[in-house]
Design a protein around this motif. Sequence first.
Motif, mmCIF file in Angstrom:
data_model
loop_
_atom_site.group_PDB
_atom_site.id
_atom_site.type_symbol
_atom_site.label_atom_id
_atom_site.label_comp_id
_atom_site.label_asym_id
_atom_site.label_seq_id
_atom_site.Cartn_x
_atom_site.Cartn_y
_atom_site.Cartn_z
ATOM 1 N N LYS A 123 -7.353 123.014 39.256
ATOM 2 C CA LYS A 123 -8.382 123.905 38.794
ATOM 3 C C LYS A 123 -8.804 123.745 37.416
ATOM 4 C CE LYS A 123 -9.284 128.685 39.294
ATOM 5 N NZ LYS A 123 -10.685 128.588 38.713
ATOM 6 N N HIS A 124 -8.018 123.703 36.548
ATOM 7 C CA HIS A 124 -8.426 123.505 35.212
ATOM 8 C C HIS A 124 -9.131 122.478 34.871
ATOM 9 C CE1 HIS A 124 -4.956 126.195 33.080
ATOM 10 N NE2 HIS A 124 -5.369 126.868 34.172
ATOM 11 N N ARG A 125 -9.067 121.304 35.553
ATOM 12 C CA ARG A 125 -9.775 120.128 35.226
ATOM 13 C C ARG A 125 -11.243 120.166 35.873
ATOM 14 N NH1 ARG A 125 -9.923 115.127 33.229
ATOM 15 N NH2 ARG A 125 -10.715 113.464 34.501
ATOM 16 N N LYS A 126 -11.236 120.791 36.905
ATOM 17 C CA LYS A 126 -12.664 120.778 37.563
ATOM 18 C C LYS A 126 -13.492 122.086 36.883
ATOM 19 C CE LYS A 126 -14.411 122.823 42.075
ATOM 20 N NZ LYS A 126 -14.150 123.451 43.144
ATOM 21 N N ASP A 127 -12.805 123.250 36.559
ATOM 22 C CA ASP A 127 -13.540 124.236 35.813
ATOM 23 C C ASP A 127 -14.003 123.376 34.406
ATOM 24 O OD1 ASP A 127 -13.207 126.020 37.742
ATOM 25 O OD2 ASP A 127 -11.705 127.072 36.788
ATOM 26 N N ALA A 128 -12.955 122.775 33.660
ATOM 27 C CA ALA A 128 -13.348 122.090 32.481
ATOM 28 C C ALA A 128 -14.775 121.574 32.552
ATOM 29 C CB ALA A 128 -12.451 121.483 31.762
ATOM 30 N N LEU A 129 -14.668 120.523 33.514
ATOM 31 C CA LEU A 129 -15.823 119.480 33.622
ATOM 32 C C LEU A 129 -16.916 120.511 34.002
ATOM 33 C CD1 LEU A 129 -16.949 116.574 33.809
ATOM 34 C CD2 LEU A 129 -16.217 116.557 36.434
ATOM 35 N N ARG A 130 -16.977 121.402 34.843
ATOM 36 C CA ARG A 130 -18.159 122.163 35.179
ATOM 37 C C ARG A 130 -18.614 122.629 34.002
ATOM 38 N NH1 ARG A 130 -18.614 127.613 36.620
ATOM 39 N NH2 ARG A 130 -16.252 127.804 36.804
ATOM 40 N N PHE A 131 -17.829 123.467 33.033
ATOM 41 C CA PHE A 131 -18.248 124.035 31.790
ATOM 42 C C PHE A 131 -18.857 122.925 30.902
ATOM 43 C CE2 PHE A 131 -14.437 127.089 32.060
ATOM 44 C CZ PHE A 131 -14.909 127.664 33.069
ATOM 45 N N ASP A 132 -18.117 121.721 30.702
ATOM 46 C CA ASP A 132 -18.721 120.576 30.035
ATOM 47 C C ASP A 132 -19.990 120.119 30.322
ATOM 48 O OD1 ASP A 132 -16.349 120.673 28.563
ATOM 49 O OD2 ASP A 132 -15.519 119.060 29.591
ATOM 50 N N LEU A 133 -20.368 120.271 31.643
ATOM 51 C CA LEU A 133 -21.696 119.950 32.197
ATOM 52 C C LEU A 133 -22.525 120.826 31.716
ATOM 53 C CD1 LEU A 133 -20.937 118.197 35.497
ATOM 54 C CD2 LEU A 133 -21.274 117.115 33.183
ATOM 55 N N ILE A 134 -22.506 122.300 31.689
ATOM 56 C CA ILE A 134 -23.417 123.269 31.231
ATOM 57 C C ILE A 134 -23.467 123.010 29.687
ATOM 58 C CG2 ILE A 134 -23.427 125.550 30.823
ATOM 59 C CD1 ILE A 134 -21.749 126.205 33.233
ATOM 60 N N LEU A 135 -22.497 122.757 28.951
ATOM 61 C CA LEU A 135 -22.655 122.312 27.756
ATOM 62 C C LEU A 135 -23.548 121.115 27.413
ATOM 63 C CD1 LEU A 135 -19.223 122.952 26.091
ATOM 64 C CD2 LEU A 135 -21.241 124.447 25.560
ATOM 65 N N LEU A 136 -23.409 119.991 28.289
ATOM 66 C CA LEU A 136 -24.202 118.950 28.070
ATOM 67 C C LEU A 136 -25.507 119.026 28.354
ATOM 68 C CD1 LEU A 136 -24.359 115.665 28.177
ATOM 69 C CD2 LEU A 136 -24.124 115.891 30.536
ATOM 70 N N SER A 137 -26.031 120.341 29.015
ATOM 71 C CA SER A 137 -27.237 120.412 29.528
ATOM 72 C C SER A 137 -28.084 121.081 28.386
ATOM 73 C CB SER A 137 -27.395 121.306 30.776
ATOM 74 O OG SER A 137 -27.138 122.707 30.294
ATOM 75 N N LYS A 138 -27.202 121.557 27.331
ATOM 76 C CA LYS A 138 -27.986 122.181 26.135
ATOM 77 C C LYS A 138 -28.306 121.178 24.900
ATOM 78 C CE LYS A 138 -27.226 126.031 28.023
ATOM 79 N NZ LYS A 138 -28.263 126.575 29.237
ATOM 80 N N CYS A 139 -27.691 120.137 25.088
ATOM 81 C CA CYS A 139 -27.594 118.942 24.050
ATOM 82 C C CYS A 139 -28.854 118.154 24.221
ATOM 83 C CB CYS A 139 -26.424 118.198 23.981
ATOM 84 S SG CYS A 139 -24.742 118.951 24.032
ATOM 85 N N GLN A 140 -29.245 117.609 23.021
ATOM 86 C CA GLN A 140 -30.469 116.809 22.972
ATOM 87 C C GLN A 140 -29.989 115.249 22.945
ATOM 88 O OE1 GLN A 140 -30.343 119.262 20.473
ATOM 89 N NE2 GLN A 140 -31.451 120.328 22.150
ATOM 90 N N GLU A 141 -28.763 115.264 22.619
ATOM 91 C CA GLU A 141 -28.268 113.824 22.466
ATOM 92 C C GLU A 141 -26.804 113.664 23.203
ATOM 93 O OE1 GLU A 141 -28.162 111.792 18.626
ATOM 94 O OE2 GLU A 141 -30.123 113.105 18.341
ATOM 95 N N VAL A 142 -26.133 112.413 23.608
ATOM 96 C CA VAL A 142 -24.897 112.256 24.126
ATOM 97 C C VAL A 142 -24.338 110.932 23.388
ATOM 98 C CG1 VAL A 142 -23.501 111.484 26.044
ATOM 99 C CG2 VAL A 142 -25.461 113.227 26.429
ATOM 100 N N TRP A 143 -23.388 111.197 22.828
ATOM 101 C CA TRP A 143 -22.728 110.048 22.115
ATOM 102 C C TRP A 143 -21.414 109.552 22.799
ATOM 103 C CZ3 TRP A 143 -22.636 110.706 15.904
ATOM 104 C CH2 TRP A 143 -24.030 110.831 15.476
ATOM 105 N N VAL A 144 -21.307 108.414 23.084
ATOM 106 C CA VAL A 144 -20.292 107.654 24.077
ATOM 107 C C VAL A 144 -19.345 106.849 23.304
ATOM 108 C CG1 VAL A 144 -19.523 106.453 25.883
ATOM 109 C CG2 VAL A 144 -21.974 107.602 26.014
ATOM 110 N N LEU A 145 -18.156 107.151 23.192
ATOM 111 C CA LEU A 145 -17.197 106.478 22.554
ATOM 112 C C LEU A 145 -16.390 105.594 23.365
ATOM 113 C CD1 LEU A 145 -15.690 106.018 19.745
ATOM 114 C CD2 LEU A 145 -14.011 107.919 20.256
ATOM 115 N N GLY A 146 -16.435 104.304 22.787
ATOM 116 C CA GLY A 146 -15.616 103.250 23.499
ATOM 117 C C GLY A 146 -16.333 102.388 24.631
#
Length: 119
Positions: A67-90
């Motif tokens: 549940k925590h993992r699912k909720d965190a990913l959902r929250f992360d995707l909401i935050l992602l929608s507010k960003c202009q760039e995505v920086w990927v590591l590795g």
Amino acid sequence: MAKTINRVKREKGDSFTPIVYICAPFSGDMEFNIHRAIRLGKIAYEKGKMPIIPHVQYPFMNDNYKKHRKDALRFDLILLSKCQEVWVLGDKVTAGMEKELSVAEKQHKMIRWFKEEEL
């Protein structure tokens, strides 16, 4: 209708601060992965951007609980929608990162890749 990023940049000039979503592995050696994500966030900050580092957003959540993992990913995707760039590591893309990158591509985000040695 939402303003385009270029229009916002023109209107706000130097006061515009792009938001960067830090996309990096979390599972496994979490302490090491958190440290790496924070280093990439610091680079974003030093380049005049506002980093969003999901690894440190929800310290009260446990990645081992579904549940925590699912909720965190959902929250992360909401935050992602507010960003202009995505920086990927590795070079390794985890299942969570794959979902984030899929959403970023659909939202036409600028995606930049960083290697470990660039930190």
